[in-house]
Every structure is written in structure tokens, then in C-alpha cells.
Design a protein around this motif. Sequence first.
Motif, PDB file in Angstrom:
ATOM      1  N   ASP A 293      -3.366  -0.812   6.792  1.00 17.94           N
ATOM      2  CA  ASP A 293      -3.405  -0.735   5.343  1.00 17.94           C
ATOM      3  C   ASP A 293      -4.053  -1.975   4.729  1.00 17.94           C
ATOM      4  O   ASP A 293      -5.086  -1.897   4.094  1.00 17.94           O
TER       5      ASP A 293
ATOM      6  N   SER B 163       0.795  -1.226   0.000  1.00 15.73           N
ATOM      7  CA  SER B 163       0.000   0.000   0.000  1.00 15.73           C
ATOM      8  C   SER B 163       0.831   1.281   0.000  1.00 15.73           C
ATOM      9  O   SER B 163       0.330   2.339  -0.357  1.00 15.73           O
ATOM     10  N   LYS B 164       2.097   1.203   0.401  1.00 12.90           N
ATOM     11  CA  LYS B 164       2.877   2.433   0.561  1.00 12.90           C
ATOM     12  C   LYS B 164       3.009   3.280  -0.698  1.00 12.90           C
ATOM     13  O   LYS B 164       2.906   4.503  -0.608  1.00 12.90           O
TER      14      LYS B 164
ATOM     15  N   MET C   7      -1.146   6.716   6.620  1.00  8.57           N
ATOM     16  CA  MET C   7      -2.603   6.756   6.734  1.00  8.57           C
ATOM     17  C   MET C   7      -3.047   7.667   7.868  1.00  8.57           C
ATOM     18  O   MET C   7      -3.916   8.523   7.684  1.00  8.57           O
TER      19      MET C   7
ATOM     20  N   THR D   4      -0.383   5.132  -0.448  1.00  8.35           N
ATOM     21  CA  THR D   4      -0.605   6.035   0.688  1.00  8.35           C
ATOM     22  C   THR D   4       0.428   7.165   0.745  1.00  8.35           C
ATOM     23  O   THR D   4       0.180   8.184   1.378  1.00  8.35           O
TER      24      THR D   4
ATOM     25  N   GLY E 160       3.192   0.609   8.073  1.00  6.76           N
ATOM     26  CA  GLY E 160       2.086   0.654   7.122  1.00  6.76           C
ATOM     27  C   GLY E 160       1.048   1.712   7.409  1.00  6.76           C
ATOM     28  O   GLY E 160       0.507   2.333   6.491  1.00  6.76           O
TER      29      GLY E 160
ATOM     30  N   LEU F 225      -7.714  -0.242   4.595  1.00 10.83           N
ATOM     31  CA  LEU F 225      -7.866   0.104   3.184  1.00 10.83           C
ATOM     32  C   LEU F 225      -8.329  -1.120   2.401  1.00 10.83           C
ATOM     33  O   LEU F 225      -9.268  -1.047   1.624  1.00 10.83           O
TER      34      LEU F 225
ATOM     35  N   VAL G  42      -7.098   8.767   0.726  1.00 10.45           N
ATOM     36  CA  VAL G  42      -7.131   7.983   1.964  1.00 10.45           C
ATOM     37  C   VAL G  42      -7.638   8.848   3.114  1.00 10.45           C
ATOM     38  O   VAL G  42      -8.523   8.452   3.870  1.00 10.45           O
TER      39      VAL G  42
END
Length: 189
Positions: A125, A38-39, A76, A42, A72, A153, A51
Amino acid sequence: MDHLTLRQELLDLFCQLAYQEGDFLLSSGQKSSYYINSKPVTLHPQGAVAVGKLLLKQLPPDVQAVAGLTLGADPMVTSVSVVSAYEERPISALIVRKEAKGHGTQAYIEGPSLPQGAKVVVLEDVVTTGQSAMKAVERLRAVGYEVNQVMALVDRLQGGAEYYQSMGLRFESLFTIKDVQQRYQELKG
């Protein structure tokens, strides 16, 4: 940008930047035919804004902070907190360390101090078994915060949601792995 358009933009970013197919070993120890990092989403400018806006919209009105296990959840919780300031609904960001800091206060939790009983929602995440976010829940509760909800997410649909429910936590995710895989095939096709 309206909620549905923003959600679609974020889903497309997941498909373009985060989702890969192949042979992978997950942090849970499970093997998988796909991986979601996810990085890249995000930490992407549009991804971070999406987000922040989408998660903020889903937070209960009495939440005082969002928190998550480093690394993670770091972008966020930051995104939600920054967007909340612009929306005039300020929500603090807390980062929960995996290990206590080895110097100074040796704290597990970084961020502003909140009053005992402050309502905190844990962000994650990608959820597989649910164990990562549960560490954050336990550490936050240990210092006196009230944690009753986890938001993610992407839910990989591999038992995390059921685990949170068995622990008395509400759980919701913006997307499931089915959403990501379906859109990935549409964009690829």
C-alpha cells in the motif's frame, strides 16, 4: 470510466480518507509530519474497484498472482484478483503472513497453490523504506515463485524505490507522496 478519471478518483479518495497531517511514528520506526492509512481507501467500494483496475492494467501479461504482506496488501490483492476475473484475465491472490501460522500446515502463504516458477508481483500500500514488501518477496521466493516486481499505491519517496532497485526488483507506484500532498492542498484550498 477511463484510466485518467479512475486514477483521479483514487487520488481524491486518498486525500479525503487516508492522508493526515500531524506527528506520527511509522512502522519503519521513522517519525513523520504526515500519515497515510490506505485501508479506508482500499476497503471503500469505489477505492477497491479503482485499485483493482489500475493495478491490473499495469501488471505484466504473464503474471499469475499478486501477493502482499498482511494486512495492508490484503484488500489490494483481493481487489486485483476479483477485477481480473471480470476482465477475463484471472490472476490469483496470495496473502503472506508476518509469522507462520501456529497450527495446521504452519504456512506463511495463504491462497491457491501455484506451480514452481509462477510469476508473482508483490503489492504494497504505502512504501517508505521497502522492508515490508521485501519480507513478502523473500517468503514467496523461498517456496519457488518468481518475484521480480513490487507495485505500490503510494511511494513516500524515502528510499524504498532505490532499495528495491538495489535488490534487483522493478518498482512502480500509482502515486508519490508529492501527488497526494499537492492534491490535498488543492482540495483543502
